[in-house]
Design a protein around this motif. Sequence first.
Motif, PDB file in Angstrom:
ATOM      1  N   ASN A  98       0.721  -0.924   0.225  1.00 25.32           N
ATOM      2  CA  ASN A  98       0.080   0.221   0.225  1.00 25.32           C
ATOM      3  C   ASN A  98       0.952   1.852  -0.555  1.00 25.32           C
ATOM      4  O   ASN A  98       0.447   2.603   0.135  1.00 25.32           O
ATOM      5  CB  ASN A  98      -1.364  -0.025   0.738  1.00 25.32           C
ATOM      6  N   THR A  99       2.208   1.333  -0.412  1.00 26.43           N
ATOM      7  CA  THR A  99       2.766   2.234  -0.332  1.00 26.43           C
ATOM      8  C   THR A  99       2.821   2.877  -1.965  1.00 26.43           C
ATOM      9  O   THR A  99       3.368   2.236  -2.757  1.00 26.43           O
ATOM     10  CB  THR A  99       4.833   1.550  -0.093  1.00 26.43           C
ATOM     11  N   ASP A 100       2.990   4.018  -1.921  1.00 29.68           N
ATOM     12  CA  ASP A 100       3.062   4.942  -3.277  1.00 29.68           C
ATOM     13  C   ASP A 100       4.930   4.599  -3.578  1.00 29.68           C
ATOM     14  O   ASP A 100       5.443   5.305  -3.364  1.00 29.68           O
ATOM     15  CB  ASP A 100       2.491   6.464  -3.132  1.00 29.68           C
ATOM     16  N   PRO A 101       4.744   3.934  -4.783  1.00 28.59           N
ATOM     17  CA  PRO A 101       6.019   3.135  -5.041  1.00 28.59           C
ATOM     18  C   PRO A 101       6.668   4.612  -5.463  1.00 28.59           C
ATOM     19  O   PRO A 101       8.197   4.935  -5.137  1.00 28.59           O
ATOM     20  CB  PRO A 101       6.188   2.144  -6.273  1.00 28.59           C
ATOM     21  N   GLU A 102       6.324   5.858  -6.096  1.00 29.80           N
ATOM     22  CA  GLU A 102       7.130   6.700  -6.377  1.00 29.80           C
ATOM     23  C   GLU A 102       7.801   7.800  -5.500  1.00 29.80           C
ATOM     24  O   GLU A 102       8.344   8.089  -5.650  1.00 29.80           O
ATOM     25  CB  GLU A 102       5.845   7.631  -7.262  1.00 29.80           C
ATOM     26  N   PHE A 103       6.215   7.625  -3.971  1.00 28.14           N
ATOM     27  CA  PHE A 103       6.801   8.961  -3.259  1.00 28.14           C
ATOM     28  C   PHE A 103       7.253   8.409  -1.955  1.00 28.14           C
ATOM     29  O   PHE A 103       8.273   8.919  -1.126  1.00 28.14           O
ATOM     30  CB  PHE A 103       5.656   9.922  -2.618  1.00 28.14           C
ATOM     31  N   GLY A 104       7.221   6.905  -1.454  1.00 27.58           N
ATOM     32  CA  GLY A 104       7.539   5.803  -0.437  1.00 27.58           C
ATOM     33  C   GLY A 104       6.904   6.538   0.374  1.00 27.58           C
ATOM     34  O   GLY A 104       7.135   6.362   1.219  1.00 27.58           O
ATOM     35  N   THR A 105       5.339   6.920   0.384  1.00 27.91           N
ATOM     36  CA  THR A 105       4.307   7.279   1.176  1.00 27.91           C
ATOM     37  C   THR A 105       3.127   5.768   0.804  1.00 27.91           C
ATOM     38  O   THR A 105       2.833   5.935   0.127  1.00 27.91           O
ATOM     39  CB  THR A 105       4.160   9.081   1.758  1.00 27.91           C
ATOM     40  N   GLY A 106       2.357   5.906   2.416  1.00 29.17           N
ATOM     41  CA  GLY A 106       1.678   5.842   2.342  1.00 29.17           C
ATOM     42  C   GLY A 106       0.179   5.942   3.457  1.00 29.17           C
ATOM     43  O   GLY A 106       1.187   6.534   4.146  1.00 29.17           O
ATOM     44  N   LEU A 107      -1.079   5.812   2.972  1.00 33.67           N
ATOM     45  CA  LEU A 107      -2.213   6.670   3.883  1.00 33.67           C
ATOM     46  C   LEU A 107      -2.817   5.248   3.915  1.00 33.67           C
ATOM     47  O   LEU A 107      -3.315   5.039   2.583  1.00 33.67           O
ATOM     48  CB  LEU A 107      -2.494   8.425   2.941  1.00 33.67           C
ATOM     49  N   GLY A 108      -3.811   5.153   5.242  1.00 37.12           N
ATOM     50  CA  GLY A 108      -4.753   3.945   4.765  1.00 37.12           C
ATOM     51  C   GLY A 108      -5.119   4.155   6.302  1.00 37.12           C
ATOM     52  O   GLY A 108      -5.453   5.096   7.013  1.00 37.12           O
TER      53      GLY A 108
END
Length: 197
Positions: free
Chosen positions: A123-133
């Motif tokens: 669930n991590t955005d591969p471009e930015f290295g961040t996730g929200l859940g």
Amino acid sequence: MLSYLAAALPENTSAAARLLALQCALRMNTHMRVRLSKGVMRSLRLDTATGPSHEMEHARWLRTTPGGAANEIAAELLDVTLLGQAPARPDRRRAADWALRAGYAARAIGPLPRLASVYLTANTDPEFGTGLGDLEQMARACGTQTAELSGTLDQLVAAGLLGSWQACPDSGDLQWTSPERRWKRSQPRSHDNSPEA
């Protein structure tokens, strides 16, 4: 598949059994049969003789079958709705291998951190290295309570497998950064000292 299993498996299913269920669901054939090599089981750090497979049999989610080779376990999955949830078999096999690699670094910490690592990476955005859940949704997918999940996330940060995390007490939102993202943010910005043309 993690979201489906969060809803389909009994609430008290352990993280180790959930790791096994994930591999089975991703590796099954069109007849809902799966063969897991003992190498895969060792990679998952799961005991082939006891534990997670017996837990899944007790939950009537799978049935181990005779006839597997000496270096594998064979099972038939009993959740017929799995066929409607899963992508094509080649994609599932790649996802199963990916899930093994995604949780590999957390293998020494235990099944719950390993499953949490797979969940976060997926669930991590591969471009930015961040996730929200949602913290409760992640806890459900990992088969734990939010209080225990907080300690697990701290373990992942301490082991360098997660950059940072925070939960908003009002909304229940969970935000995280990958370790690469934390490292990139801590690097000083480079300045171009070349003379202007």
